[in-house]
Design an enzyme around this catalytic site. Structure first.
Site, PDB file in Angstrom:
ATOM      1  N   GLU A  24      74.085  11.273   8.613  1.00 42.22           N
ATOM      2  CA  GLU A  24      74.753  10.016   8.982  1.00 42.22           C
ATOM      3  C   GLU A  24      74.914   9.101   7.773  1.00 42.22           C
ATOM      4  OE1 GLU A  24      72.854   7.699  12.045  1.00 42.22           O
ATOM      5  OE2 GLU A  24      74.417   6.173  11.955  1.00 42.22           O
ATOM      6  N   ASP A  73      70.698  13.032  11.995  1.00 42.27           N
ATOM      7  CA  ASP A  73      70.639  11.589  12.222  1.00 42.27           C
ATOM      8  C   ASP A  73      69.205  11.167  11.936  1.00 42.27           C
ATOM      9  OD1 ASP A  73      71.884   9.381  14.855  1.00 42.27           O
ATOM     10  OD2 ASP A  73      70.685   8.977  13.075  1.00 42.27           O
ATOM     11  N   ILE A  79      67.592   8.274  11.796  1.00 42.50           N
ATOM     12  CA  ILE A  79      67.067   7.388  12.850  1.00 42.50           C
ATOM     13  C   ILE A  79      68.187   7.188  13.865  1.00 42.50           C
ATOM     14  CG2 ILE A  79      66.156   5.137  13.491  1.00 42.50           C
ATOM     15  CD1 ILE A  79      65.041   4.772  10.740  1.00 42.50           C
ATOM     16  N   ASP A  80      67.994   7.766  15.056  1.00 46.11           N
ATOM     17  CA  ASP A  80      68.976   7.494  16.120  1.00 46.11           C
ATOM     18  C   ASP A  80      68.391   6.386  16.993  1.00 46.11           C
ATOM     19  OD1 ASP A  80      71.434   7.988  17.546  1.00 46.11           O
ATOM     20  OD2 ASP A  80      70.084   8.550  19.166  1.00 46.11           O
ATOM     21  N   THR A 136      68.925   2.937  15.556  1.00 45.33           N
ATOM     22  CA  THR A 136      68.509   2.025  14.483  1.00 45.33           C
ATOM     23  C   THR A 136      68.418   0.586  14.976  1.00 45.33           C
ATOM     24  OG1 THR A 136      69.482   3.423  12.776  1.00 45.33           O
ATOM     25  CG2 THR A 136      69.158   1.118  12.220  1.00 45.33           C
ATOM     26  N   ASP A 180      74.869  12.510  16.261  1.00 45.63           N
ATOM     27  CA  ASP A 180      74.260  12.149  17.551  1.00 45.63           C
ATOM     28  C   ASP A 180      74.334  13.324  18.524  1.00 45.63           C
ATOM     29  OD1 ASP A 180      75.934   9.095  17.033  1.00 45.63           O
ATOM     30  OD2 ASP A 180      73.744   9.296  17.046  1.00 45.63           O
TER      31      ASP A 180
HETATM   32  O1  LIG Z   1      73.486   4.462  14.543  1.00 40.30           O
HETATM   33  P1  LIG Z   1      72.445   5.220  15.291  1.00 40.30           P
HETATM   34  O2  LIG Z   1      72.021   6.469  14.569  1.00 40.30           O
HETATM   35  O3  LIG Z   1      71.353   4.367  15.752  1.00 40.30           O
HETATM   36  O4  LIG Z   1      73.201   5.857  16.573  1.00 40.30           O
HETATM   37  C1  LIG Z   1      73.742   5.095  17.613  1.00 40.30           C
HETATM   38  C2  LIG Z   1      75.217   5.009  17.409  1.00 40.30           C
HETATM   39  O5  LIG Z   1      75.488   4.491  16.137  1.00 40.30           O
HETATM   40  C3  LIG Z   1      75.806   4.131  18.492  1.00 40.30           C
HETATM   41  O6  LIG Z   1      77.219   4.082  18.333  1.00 40.30           O
HETATM   42  C4  LIG Z   1      75.530   4.659  19.829  1.00 40.30           C
HETATM   43  O7  LIG Z   1      75.939   3.729  20.741  1.00 40.30           O
HETATM   44  C5  LIG Z   1      74.105   4.993  20.052  1.00 40.30           C
HETATM   45  O8  LIG Z   1      73.334   3.829  20.211  1.00 40.30           O
HETATM   46  C6  LIG Z   1      73.528   5.807  18.917  1.00 40.30           C
HETATM   47  O9  LIG Z   1      72.196   6.065  19.139  1.00 40.30           O
HETATM   48 MG   LIG Z   2      72.788   7.962  16.011  1.00 39.28          MG
HETATM   49 MG   LIG Z   3      71.276   6.942  12.899  1.00 46.19          MG
END
Ligand SMILES: O=P(O)(O)O[C@H]1[C@H](O)[C@@H](O)[C@H](O)[C@H](O)[C@@H]1O
Ligand SMILES: [Mg+2]
Ligand SMILES: [Mg+2]
Length: 309
Positions: free
Chosen positions: A102, A122, A124-125, A127, A252
């Site tokens: 990412e 990813d 940190i999913d 964030t 994601d």
């Molecule tokens: O940017 P991170 O890695 O946190 O991922 C999130 C996505 O960016 C969001 O669009 C999406 O809505 C989700 O919240 C997703 O987890």
């Molecule tokens: Mg994500």
């Molecule tokens: Mg992320």
């Protein structure tokens, strides 16, 4: 008829051309020949655990926060640190492999899936959750070969749950096997979604309109938890019946797609066609019937493509 569920438009058709990546095989054609990507998956689990500890520790500490595509699309120094930790360890062990991350993509790396063994990460999913110390925060590591998703590993950093799925080998949360629900109708379903990073009036109108459509079908509820990968894992574990989103990315989707498929679920495009990993949109469900019913109702929100930026 189930649409084919390859990695999507970026996936070559079965008779596609191009040098197929050879699996990890020992000179004597030993164990690796039978289970070519086993070592890769074991490495992914260990790295997700290690990265998850870094994230968990950083959760309570001060953070340097930046924004990317919008004021709500956040990134911290820990996102970068964790992605660098994972990719450098993988490069050392598998120097011929390719990587989609990412934060590397945000920094300008091309997001292109080839036949080569490719890690889709990813760091940190969730964030935004991480910044606010809201618990659903995950590390997601997906792996594709010949443009087909082979395995996925998603580690929930704050509760220690390790979700894994390997093509043909099932999906698990820690040692417990995962199974999706068999709900076929919107009416009685619990549906998960995520908001995505766009907040302009037209996008918000479409996002809220989609929610309204499904609620008018008397869905039991719609939930937004702030982590698409963990929401998809909840669906794989049978704790919800479906997931849809516009505005997520291949990092994601990659790991979670394998986990859901191996839990018996389907992952398709929001038009009802086959999944397109790079399309920034998805519907996942325990049954194709429910997925298609949701596809019928959704208005598209255009977020472009991961492989066109
Ligand atoms: O940017 P991170 O890695 O946190 O991922 C999130 C996505 O960016 C969001 O669009 C999406 O809505 C989700 O919240 C997703 O987890
Ligand atoms: Mg994500
Ligand atoms: Mg992320």
């Amino acid at each position: 008829m189930k649409p084919s569920e390859g990695a999507g438009r970026s996936a070559l058709p079965a008779d596609g051309h191009g040098d197929k990546a050879a699996p990890n095989t020992l000179a004597d054609g030993g164990e690796a020949a039978e289970d070519p990507w086993k070592e890769c998956m074991e490495t992914a689990v260990q790295l997700a655990l290690r990265a998850g500890q870094v994230v968990k520790k950083a959760l309570t500490e001060e953070k340097r926060i930046s924004t990317k595509t919008s004021v709500v699309d956040l990134v911290t120094e820990t996102d970068h640190l964790v992605e660098d930790l994972i990719i450098s360890a993988l490069k050392d062990k598998f120097p011929s492999h390719r990587f989609i991350g990412e934060e590397s993509t945000a920094a300008g790396s091309k997001c292109i899936l080839t036949d080569s063994p490719t890690w889709i990460i990813d760091p940190i999913d969730g964030t935004c959750n991480f910044v606010h110390r809201f618990p659903p925060v995950a590390v997601s590591i997906g792996f594709a070969v010949n443009r087909e998703l082979e395995f996925g590993v998603i580690y929930h950093c704050t509760n220690g749950k390790m979700y894994t799925g390997r093509k043909g080998h099932g999906a698990f949360c820690n040692q417990e096997r995962l199974h999706v629900t068999q709900e076929t109708g919107i009416r009685n379903s619990l549906i998960l979604t995520e908001i995505g990073p766009k907040r302009d009036p037209a996008t918000l109108k479409l996002f809220l309109g989609n929610m309204e459509k499904l609620l008018k079908f008397q869905a039991h509820g719609i939930r937004v938890i702030g982590s698409s990968t963990l929401a998809l894992c909840h669906m794989a574990s049978g704790a919800a019946d479906a997931y849809y989103q516009y505005g997520l990315h291949c990092w994601d989707l990659a790991a979670a797609t394998v986990i859901i498929r191996e839990a018996g679920g389907v992952v398709i495009d929001t038009t009802g066609g086959p999944l397109d990993l790079m399309s920034c949109r998805v519907i996942a469900a325990g049954t194709m019937e429910l997925a298609q019913s949701i596809a019928q109702e959704l208005q598209t929100i255009d977020y472009g493509r991961d492989d066109e930026n």
